[in-house]
Structures are given as C-alpha cells and as structure tokens.
Design a protein around this motif. Structure first.
Motif, PDB file in Angstrom:
ATOM      1  N   MET A 192      12.550   4.133   3.224  1.00 55.07           N
ATOM      2  CA  MET A 192      12.460   4.536   1.811  1.00 55.07           C
ATOM      3  C   MET A 192      13.871   4.890   1.360  1.00 55.07           C
ATOM      4  O   MET A 192      14.330   6.017   1.573  1.00 55.07           O
ATOM      5  CB  MET A 192      11.516   5.736   1.661  1.00 55.07           C
ATOM      6  CG  MET A 192      10.073   5.407   2.006  1.00 55.07           C
ATOM      7  SD  MET A 192       9.038   6.869   2.142  1.00 55.07           S
ATOM      8  CE  MET A 192       9.607   7.544   3.695  1.00 55.07           C
ATOM      9  N   ASP A 193      14.531   3.885   0.802  1.00 62.88           N
ATOM     10  CA  ASP A 193      15.958   3.994   0.456  1.00 62.88           C
ATOM     11  C   ASP A 193      16.753   4.315   1.713  1.00 62.88           C
ATOM     12  O   ASP A 193      16.876   3.467   2.582  1.00 62.88           O
ATOM     13  CB  ASP A 193      16.163   5.032  -0.649  1.00 62.88           C
ATOM     14  CG  ASP A 193      15.559   4.572  -1.978  1.00 62.88           C
ATOM     15  OD1 ASP A 193      15.449   3.340  -2.151  1.00 62.88           O
ATOM     16  OD2 ASP A 193      15.197   5.413  -2.804  1.00 62.88           O
ATOM     17  N   ASP A 194      17.296   5.526   1.825  1.00 56.93           N
ATOM     18  CA  ASP A 194      18.137   5.856   2.976  1.00 56.93           C
ATOM     19  C   ASP A 194      17.435   6.788   3.953  1.00 56.93           C
ATOM     20  O   ASP A 194      18.080   7.495   4.713  1.00 56.93           O
ATOM     21  CB  ASP A 194      19.450   6.504   2.492  1.00 56.93           C
ATOM     22  CG  ASP A 194      19.190   7.696   1.577  1.00 56.93           C
ATOM     23  OD1 ASP A 194      18.021   7.916   1.226  1.00 56.93           O
ATOM     24  OD2 ASP A 194      20.169   8.383   1.225  1.00 56.93           O
ATOM     25  N   ARG A 195      16.129   6.828   3.962  1.00 54.46           N
ATOM     26  CA  ARG A 195      15.388   7.672   4.892  1.00 54.46           C
ATOM     27  C   ARG A 195      14.145   6.914   5.332  1.00 54.46           C
ATOM     28  O   ARG A 195      13.670   5.992   4.664  1.00 54.46           O
ATOM     29  CB  ARG A 195      15.010   8.996   4.230  1.00 54.46           C
ATOM     30  CG  ARG A 195      14.341   8.841   2.874  1.00 54.46           C
ATOM     31  CD  ARG A 195      14.212  10.147   2.143  1.00 54.46           C
ATOM     32  NE  ARG A 195      13.780   9.932   0.760  1.00 54.46           N
ATOM     33  CZ  ARG A 195      13.597  10.895  -0.116  1.00 54.46           C
ATOM     34  NH1 ARG A 195      13.801  12.152   0.247  1.00 54.46           N
ATOM     35  NH2 ARG A 195      13.206  10.649  -1.346  1.00 54.46           N
ATOM     36  N   GLY A 196      13.599   7.355   6.455  1.00 56.46           N
ATOM     37  CA  GLY A 196      12.420   6.679   6.989  1.00 56.46           C
ATOM     38  C   GLY A 196      12.293   6.922   8.473  1.00 56.46           C
ATOM     39  O   GLY A 196      12.871   7.862   9.038  1.00 56.46           O
ATOM     40  N   GLY A 197      11.514   6.094   9.138  1.00 57.29           N
ATOM     41  CA  GLY A 197      11.290   6.243  10.570  1.00 57.29           C
ATOM     42  C   GLY A 197      10.429   5.104  11.091  1.00 57.29           C
ATOM     43  O   GLY A 197      10.308   4.048  10.466  1.00 57.29           O
TER      44      GLY A 197
ATOM     45  N   GLY B 296       8.058  15.519  -3.798  1.00 57.99           N
ATOM     46  CA  GLY B 296       9.109  15.513  -4.814  1.00 57.99           C
ATOM     47  C   GLY B 296      10.425  16.093  -4.352  1.00 57.99           C
ATOM     48  O   GLY B 296      11.123  16.749  -5.139  1.00 57.99           O
ATOM     49  N   GLY B 297      10.789  15.875  -3.102  1.00 54.46           N
ATOM     50  CA  GLY B 297      12.061  16.383  -2.597  1.00 54.46           C
ATOM     51  C   GLY B 297      13.244  15.616  -3.148  1.00 54.46           C
ATOM     52  O   GLY B 297      13.124  14.507  -3.677  1.00 54.46           O
TER      53      GLY B 297
ATOM     54  N   SER C 263       0.823  -1.215   0.000  1.00 50.54           N
ATOM     55  CA  SER C 263       0.000   0.000   0.000  1.00 50.54           C
ATOM     56  C   SER C 263       0.853   1.259   0.000  1.00 50.54           C
ATOM     57  O   SER C 263       0.563   2.220  -0.728  1.00 50.54           O
ATOM     58  CB  SER C 263      -0.927  -0.013   1.215  1.00 50.54           C
ATOM     59  OG  SER C 263      -1.802  -1.118   1.163  1.00 50.54           O
ATOM     60  N   LEU C 264       1.914   1.275   0.803  1.00 54.17           N
ATOM     61  CA  LEU C 264       2.756   2.469   0.860  1.00 54.17           C
ATOM     62  C   LEU C 264       3.569   2.645  -0.423  1.00 54.17           C
ATOM     63  O   LEU C 264       3.904   3.769  -0.793  1.00 54.17           O
ATOM     64  CB  LEU C 264       3.671   2.407   2.078  1.00 54.17           C
ATOM     65  CG  LEU C 264       2.962   2.531   3.437  1.00 54.17           C
ATOM     66  CD1 LEU C 264       3.959   2.421   4.580  1.00 54.17           C
ATOM     67  CD2 LEU C 264       2.207   3.855   3.526  1.00 54.17           C
TER      68      LEU C 264
ATOM     69  N   SER D  51       4.631   5.911  -4.622  1.00 54.16           N
ATOM     70  CA  SER D  51       5.300   5.623  -5.907  1.00 54.16           C
ATOM     71  C   SER D  51       6.816   5.559  -5.725  1.00 54.16           C
ATOM     72  O   SER D  51       7.582   6.041  -6.557  1.00 54.16           O
ATOM     73  CB  SER D  51       4.939   6.690  -6.952  1.00 54.16           C
ATOM     74  OG  SER D  51       3.553   6.725  -7.184  1.00 54.16           O
ATOM     75  N   ASP D  52       7.243   4.985  -4.616  1.00 55.18           N
ATOM     76  CA  ASP D  52       8.664   4.872  -4.303  1.00 55.18           C
ATOM     77  C   ASP D  52       8.911   3.492  -3.710  1.00 55.18           C
ATOM     78  O   ASP D  52       7.967   2.741  -3.399  1.00 55.18           O
ATOM     79  CB  ASP D  52       9.084   5.970  -3.318  1.00 55.18           C
ATOM     80  CG  ASP D  52      10.597   6.222  -3.344  1.00 55.18           C
ATOM     81  OD1 ASP D  52      11.302   5.395  -3.964  1.00 55.18           O
ATOM     82  OD2 ASP D  52      11.059   7.212  -2.760  1.00 55.18           O
ATOM     83  N   ASN D  53      10.166   3.159  -3.563  1.00 51.35           N
ATOM     84  CA  ASN D  53      10.555   1.871  -2.985  1.00 51.35           C
ATOM     85  C   ASN D  53      10.448   1.951  -1.473  1.00 51.35           C
ATOM     86  O   ASN D  53      11.250   2.613  -0.814  1.00 51.35           O
ATOM     87  CB  ASN D  53      11.983   1.520  -3.418  1.00 51.35           C
ATOM     88  CG  ASN D  53      12.380   0.133  -2.961  1.00 51.35           C
ATOM     89  OD1 ASN D  53      11.520  -0.697  -2.680  1.00 51.35           O
ATOM     90  ND2 ASN D  53      13.669  -0.114  -2.877  1.00 51.35           N
ATOM     91  N   VAL D  54       9.447   1.284  -0.899  1.00 51.06           N
ATOM     92  CA  VAL D  54       9.186   1.332   0.536  1.00 51.06           C
ATOM     93  C   VAL D  54       9.340  -0.080   1.099  1.00 51.06           C
ATOM     94  O   VAL D  54       8.834  -1.043   0.533  1.00 51.06           O
ATOM     95  CB  VAL D  54       7.771   1.871   0.828  1.00 51.06           C
ATOM     96  CG1 VAL D  54       7.506   1.907   2.329  1.00 51.06           C
ATOM     97  CG2 VAL D  54       7.599   3.256   0.219  1.00 51.06           C
TER      98      VAL D  54
END
Length: 379
Positions: free
Chosen positions: A244-249, A168-169, A104-105, A110-113
C-alpha cells in the motif's frame, strides 16, 4: 639481418660452456618442477577438511536462505518432497487469487493496494512453523468440502500497515515499528476481517476448478497451537506480498498435500487458454453451426412385423393393410430418435405433414457429459 657467423657468435655468448652445461640447467629445472608438483599432492592426501567444507558437503549452510536449492546430503533428505510444478493448475488458481485480492482489498481499504505472488514452493510443515517470524497472526482455516485444514499467516508489518490505513493513520515512509506487545482486541478484529476477505477471494479463485468454501476456524499467535499436520508432512507454501504505497507486508498460505488430495486430478491438468470453465464464444459458435446443419427427417406411417416367407412371396398389385386411420398421428423420426408426431395431408400433388405437438426433450443433456468428466468413486 645477422649472418650465419654472427648467429653462432650470439649462441656462444648465451652458452659459453657448450651444450653440457645447458643440459644441466634443463635437468635442474625439471627437478624443481617435480618437487613443486609432488609437494602439494602429498599435503592434499593428508589434509583435513574444515567445518565450512564439511557443512557444504552435507548441505547444511546457515548463511543460505530457504529459497536456495539444497545440495549434498540435505538434498537427499528432502528428496521425498513433491514439487509444486506437478500441479500446474494450482499456480493458475493463485494467479487468479492475486487479481481478485487486488480488487477486494482496494475496496476494503479505499486505498491503492497492489498484490503480487512472490513464490510457490514445497516445504515440510515442521520447518515452516519454525521459520515463522514472530509476532504474527496464524489463521487456521478449514476447507469444508475437503474436510481438512490449512494455514494463513499474516506478518506483523502487514497487520500494522492495514490497521494504520483502516483507522486513518498518516502516511509515513518505511516500515512501521512493531512493539513487543500482544495484539489488542481491535487489531485482532480488523485482522480477522481482512483474512475473511482473502478467504472469500480464495473461494472464488478455486471455483472454476472445484467448489470449496474456506472457513476461518481460529486465530493463533503461537505456532505451537496451529499444528494442523505432522511436522514431517509435505505442504504447498504460497507467499503473497501486499503493498500500500510505501508500506505493506506478506501473507503466506500453507496447504498440506493431504488437504488438496481430493482435487489432485484437477490440479494435474494442463492450463489451456485464458478463460476458466466453459468458453462462451466456442459454445455460441458450436450452437450456430448445429442449428444450420442439414438433417434427414422420416415420416413413419406405421410399423409391424411380417414373416420372411410372406415378404419373399410379395407380388405386384398385392395390398398390405395398415391398422391406422387417416386422422391418426404419424411419427417424425431422425435416424433412430423419435422427434415428434404429425398428421398426414396433402398440398396440391404433394404429400405433407403437419406437426401436432412439441419436440420430445433430449435424453442426453449437458449434465451427462459433465458426469463423464468426473472420476468414478472408489478409484
């Protein structure tokens, strides 16, 4: 090899004064050892414990994290908590939530989660509120069918990472720096949308066990306004990490034991197999075998009661009259169950029966078996 005379000479060199002086040295060594052993024993009896040893004895150690097993008096204080391992089905439910939330995420961003479950633990509600790192968003969620509440906490790192991805950062390495300011309306709206996606997946994860809908009641940034239970009450804490790649929580879901009490019997069941609910493969195999089974069918012309004395007095050649016409239907029966009706006839020298109407619907359906599995109300 030295001879006997040479060995005697070496002994005299090591002990020139004879055996009496050797015995004196042995006594001196024994006295020194006794003094060394007696001194620490005397000091240990009068020694005072320092603060670190007292904290370790009581189980209060500030340097340890919350995941470390408690010891001492602190372990006795928290012994009333129910371990989540007594609810084996709950871990299976949240494993399914991890798989559903990953899909779902990915569609949402629309990213690799990647979603992973870090831990499931038992905590006290008050201790959890005091341990929440601020700033964070606390979502008060309501389980409609259970008529109770839970908490879903999203930390600031995940909020800013999700907002950065949705707007879109640029892909920057490391965690995003969090400013000491309240969340804006746009940030709260995006966070609410993400929480609603996770709550929908939570509903699907619980669906094989029970039908429950989670509704987002309100968003809070102050833990004091998210008090849904007494501080001493026990709760289940589920920690999910979203990368999400090199960021998240992290996302933390807190469900008090009072909230999951209506489905406690279902959560106590042991998980068997890899499928939720019914197994279509087994159902298909069972149906095939039942269709291929041989059953004995009886064609009943007529039934009526006769006195026992007449049955005992029956003789050869006596006729029993049936109150039936040749064209009237007869009953087709399997055991004690009436299946359908038919008309008698003959084909050559054989008696035949022609089915005249469809089969009777079964009195016992699948819903009756499902009702047997449900707990009786009032127990």
């Amino acid at each position: 090899m030295a001879g006997p005379n040479e060995q005697d000479k070496l002994a005299e060199d090591w002990n020139p004064a004879g055996g009496s002086e050797g015995d004196g040295l042995s006594a001196d060594w024994a006295a020194m050892l006794e003094a060394d052993t007696a001194k620490p024993a005397g000091e240990g009896a009068d020694r005072v414990l320092n603060q670190d040893e007292i904290d370790s004895l009581l189980g209060f150690d500030a340097s340890t994290s919350s995941a470390v097993e408690l010891t001492g008096v602190q372990a006795l204080i928290n012994s009333a908590l129910v371990s989540y391992e007594r609810l084996p089905m709950l871990e299976i439910v949240f494993d399914r939530l991890v798989r559903l939330a990953t899909t779902s995420l990915r569609n949402f961003t629309s990213d690799n989660v990647e979603v992973s479950m870090e831990s499931i633990s038992s905590v006290r509600f008050g201790d959890y509120l005091n341990s929440i790192p601020l700033p964070a968003i606390l979502s008060v969620i309501k389980a409609e069918e259970w008529d109770n509440f839970g908490l879903l906490t999203v930390d600031s790192n995940l909020i800013y990472s999700m907002i950065d991805v949705l707007l879109g950062g640029r892909r920057v390495g490391g965690q995003i720096t969090v400013e000491g300011r309240p969340y804006t309306t746009i940030e709260l709206a995006l966070a609410r949308r993400m929480i609603e996606v996770i709550l929908e997946d939570t509903h699907k994860a619980f669906e094989p066990v029970t039908d429950v809908s989670f509704k987002l009641e309100r968003l809070e940034t102050n833990p004091r306004f998210a008090a849904i239970s007494r501080p001493a009450n026990a709760a289940i804490l589920i920690e999910l990490r979203i990368e999400m790649d090199d960021r998240g929580g992290k996302i933390e879901i807190l469900l008090p034991y009072a909230t999951i009490e209506p489905i406690r019997e279902q959560l106590l069941q042991m998980y068997m197999g890899e499928k939720f609910g019914r197994d279509p493969i087994w159902e298909g195999h069972l149906a095939t075998e039942i269709f291929a089974a041989d059953v004995q069918l009886e064609a009943v012309l007529h039934e009526f009661d006769l006195p026992l004395n007449r049955i005992l007095n029956l003789s050869a050649g006596e006729t029993i009259m049936f109150d039936r016409a040749p064209s009237e239907p007869i009953k087709l029966r399997c055991g004690d169950v009436d299946l359908t009706e038919g008309v008698m006839g003959h084909i050559g020298n054989h008696v035949s029966v022609r089915v005249s109407r469809p089969l009777n619907p079964p009195k016992v359906t699948m819903a009756a078996f499902e009702a047997l599995d449900k707990p009786v109300e009032g127990r």
